[in-house]
Design an enzyme around this catalytic site. Structure first.
Site, PDB file in Angstrom:
ATOM      1  CB  CYS A  50      11.624  -6.121   6.837  1.00  0.00           C
ATOM      2  SG  CYS A  50       9.949  -6.689   6.881  1.00  0.00           S
TER       3      CYS A  50
ATOM      4  NE  ARG B 273       1.847  -6.700   3.500  1.00  0.00           N
ATOM      5  CZ  ARG B 273       2.048  -7.012   4.769  1.00  0.00           C
ATOM      6  NH1 ARG B 273       1.104  -7.636   5.458  1.00  0.00           N
ATOM      7  NH2 ARG B 273       3.189  -6.707   5.351  1.00  0.00           N
TER       8      ARG B 273
ATOM      9  CD  GLN C 211       3.120  -3.555   8.135  1.00  0.00           C
ATOM     10  OE1 GLN C 211       4.242  -3.187   7.764  1.00  0.00           O
ATOM     11  NE2 GLN C 211       2.769  -4.816   8.214  1.00  0.00           N
TER      12      GLN C 211
ATOM     13  CG  ASP D  93       6.930  -2.453  10.175  1.00  0.00           C
ATOM     14  OD1 ASP D  93       7.022  -3.324  11.057  1.00  0.00           O
ATOM     15  OD2 ASP D  93       7.193  -2.667   8.972  1.00  0.00           O
TER      16      ASP D  93
ATOM     17  CG  HIS E 107      11.979  -4.046  11.150  1.00  0.00           C
ATOM     18  ND1 HIS E 107      11.301  -3.127  10.385  1.00  0.00           N
ATOM     19  CD2 HIS E 107      11.466  -5.258  10.833  1.00  0.00           C
ATOM     20  CE1 HIS E 107      10.418  -3.755   9.634  1.00  0.00           C
ATOM     21  NE2 HIS E 107      10.485  -5.048   9.878  1.00  0.00           N
TER      22      HIS E 107
ATOM     23  CE  LYS F  35       2.904 -15.959  13.828  1.00  0.00           C
ATOM     24  NZ  LYS F  35       2.022 -15.329  12.873  1.00  0.00           N
TER      25      LYS F  35
ATOM     26  CG  HIS G  85      10.039  -8.673  11.232  1.00  0.00           C
ATOM     27  ND1 HIS G  85      10.262  -8.098  10.003  1.00  0.00           N
ATOM     28  CD2 HIS G  85      10.794  -9.792  11.268  1.00  0.00           C
ATOM     29  CE1 HIS G  85      11.127  -8.853   9.327  1.00  0.00           C
ATOM     30  NE2 HIS G  85      11.463  -9.880  10.067  1.00  0.00           N
TER      31      HIS G  85
END
Ligand SMILES: [Zn+2]
Length: 568
Positions: free
Chosen positions: A253, A282, A300, A302, A304, A384, A430
């Site tokens: 992000c 992580r 991911q 991912d 945004h 979310k 996200h």
């Protein structure tokens, strides 16, 4: 006690001759059984009834998961070199037979003390073959740890199978020297990853997400600013170099937010959306790491989106519609959605929260999704939507997340200029559809029992020339298939029978066999994984058929079906 447990389509045995001093009386003849679990058991010196009970308990639990109800207890002396005396072994075998009935299983038992002729056909799924060792010591350890056991045994067992199959099929491997949770993707595994990435790239293009790339390590300053350093510290990998501290990114992000912030934005520019197949790191607890399901290097899909508040509903509706398509294509389309709403402690204006939550509800409705509300379970920075997919074993996997964020734009001072010239904060969304590519791949492999649909299959066609002199023609067939993008391998080494077996073991989707006859007629023999054969097939016919299946991302896992028009 050592035992080999096999889930079989079919087993057949027949006592041939007495093996030793202790042997049971038997009726001669062949016993033939279908759809059973066979337990080859070696009774050892130290075994007793408690050991037998403990082993049976494991077997019964495993059978329940397999959906099998019939157990064949098969005395088998060859799993141990520390066997119990025959009388004791016979006693325990009979005891197990009785106990298995008592716990509700249907039981057959092969006779003790006989040489038997037997044949069996083991199912191909990951849990079909399991080796068990049970001793008095195991029981003691189990009693000690049962209280603090957090992970059920099924995960560990499944994990072992999962990791083993990954290596056997040359997809991925995990090495202690590299650390747990850092799987290596071999060439064949990388193909599956890339196919998933390709699918999501198409989704991103339809949604208007622009793909970007950001580095893996940032100075810790940004993580202080975003608040991750404070709240996420223990799961971040940090490092110090030349007196400065850096963080290996646990999420993408901040990088995307900085791209947004790199120039002035107007209300007309929004929504602005960035995607990245970013690998984040992580530091999960080692105990939480299971095969591909929980890793420390997470890629991911991912994305945004930076949006005006009035755009939330439309942007999320279109994302959700794509989510539905993705799960119809990849799994069975069975999904569960949840909406997590404002928690007790939150940041931002409650009216804004309510509007945004309402927008999420509308989006779910428009996308045709029923959902469950998790009251107060949203993050402190926004509501979310989570979407779980269900696999063929009925397990639910949390995959997609669409998270609204009122916090990060504030912390990173993100702005756009409104129509009236005032500065406003965008809302950040996200979103990930598959979630983690690694984990999703693990789910897919188990869902399809490791035989993936053609479009995901690392080996779509294996070309097998019958003999040395057919290699030239076979190579021509292989090159023609490769030239149109069909993943084809040419296998020359070993007998034809061995190569056919190898095609089955490596989960090659289709096998093409070319011998003299095929060469003379300019055709091929096509064989699918079920052993179905089509002879005299013209290569262009096959090519256009298979290309269509791949292009459509059909669910076909390597079966000749009615859509193959064979002309003679
Ligand atoms: Zn994010």
């Amino acid at each position: 006690m050592k035992a080999l447990q096999l889930h079989v389509d079919h087993v057949e045995y027949e006592p041939v001759r007495r093996e030793g001093a202790v042997s049971e009386e038997v009726e001669p003849g062949v016993t033939s059984l279908r759809e059973v679990v066979v337990l080859f058991a070696s009774i050892e010196e130290q075994d007793d009834e408690e050991v037998a009970d403990a082993l049976l308990k494991e077997v019964a639990e495993s059978m329940e998961r397999l959906g099998a109800d019939t157990l064949v207890i098969y005395p088998y002396a060859h799993l141990s070199n520390n066997l119990a005396p025959p009388m004791k072994a016979l006693h325990l075998v009979r005891y197990m037979e009785r106990r298995a009935r008592e716990i509700g299983l249907k039981v057959h038992r092969a006779p003790f003390g006989w040489n038997k002729r037997f044949s069996l056909s083991v199912k191909g799924h990951p849990l079909a073959e399991q080796f068990r060792v049970m001793t008095r010591e195991t029981i003691r350890v189990e009693k000690r740890t049962v209280a603090q056991q957090a992970q059920p045994a099924v995960i560990e067992e499944g994990e072992t199978q999962h990791v083993q199959l990954g290596r056997e099929l040359d997809l991925f491997s995990i090495h202690p020297i590299l650390g747990s949770g850092f799987p290596l993707f071999h060439a064949r595994g990388r193909i599956i990853r890339d196919e998933l990435i390709k699918l999501i790239r198409e989704v991103n293009a339809r949604l208007g997400f622009e793909e970007v790339w950001t580095p893996h390590v940032f100075k810790s300053d940004i993580w202080y600013q975003t608040g991750h350093y404070e709240h996420y510290r223990e799961r971040m990998f940090t490092l110090t170099a030349r007196g400065e501290e850096y963080v290996v990114k646990p999420m993408n992000c901040p990088g995307h937010a900085m791209i947004y912030a790199s120039r002035p934005r107007s209300y007309r520019d929004l929504p602005i959306m960035y995607s990245e197949f970013g690998t984040v790191y992580r530091n999960e607890q080692p105990g939480e790491l299971t095969g591909l399901f929980r890793v420390r290097s997470i890629t991911q899909d991912d994305g945004h989106a930076f949006v005006r508040p009035d755009q939330i509903e439309d942007v999320i509706t279109s994302i959700l519609r794509e989510v539905v398509r993705v799960f119809e294509l990849t799994l069975n389309g069975r999904i569960y959605s949840t909406l997590s709403t404002r928690p007790e402690s939150y940041i931002g204006d409650p009216a804004r929260w309510d509007e945004a939550t309402e927008a999420l509800k509308q989006a779910l409705l428009k996308a045709g999704l029923s959902y469950e509300i998790k009251e107060g379970e949203g993050a402190f920075y926004g509501p979310k939507i989570d979407i779980d997919a269900v696999d063929s074993l009925g397990r639910r996997w949390q995959c997609s997340t669409i998270q609204l964020d009122f916090n990060l734009p504030e912390r990173l001072d993100l702005k756009y200029v409104e129509r009236d010239g005032t500065q406003r904060r965008p809302v950040m969304i996200h979103r990930a559809i598959l979630g983690s590519i690694e984990r999703f791949m693990g789910v897919l492999l188990e869902h399809y029992n490791w035989r993936l649909p053609l479009w995901l299959s690392p080996i779509q066609v294996a070309v097998l020339p019958v003999s040395e002199k057919n290699v030239g023609y076979a190579r021509g067939v292989k090159d023609a298939l490769c030239s149109v993008g069909i993943r084809t391998e040419l296998w020359v080494e070993g007998t034809l029978e061995k190569r056919i077996r190898m095609a089955h073991q490596t989960r090659a989707s289709f096998t093409v066999i070319t011998g003299d006859e095929e060469e003379e007629t300019g055709t091929m023999t096509l064989r699918d994984y079920k052993g179905r054969i089509v002879k005299g097939l013209k290569p262009p016919t096959f090519t256009s058929w298979i290309l269509d299946l791949i292009k459509r991302r059909a669910a076909n896992v390597g079966e000749i079906d009615g859509s193959l028009k064979t002309e003679m």
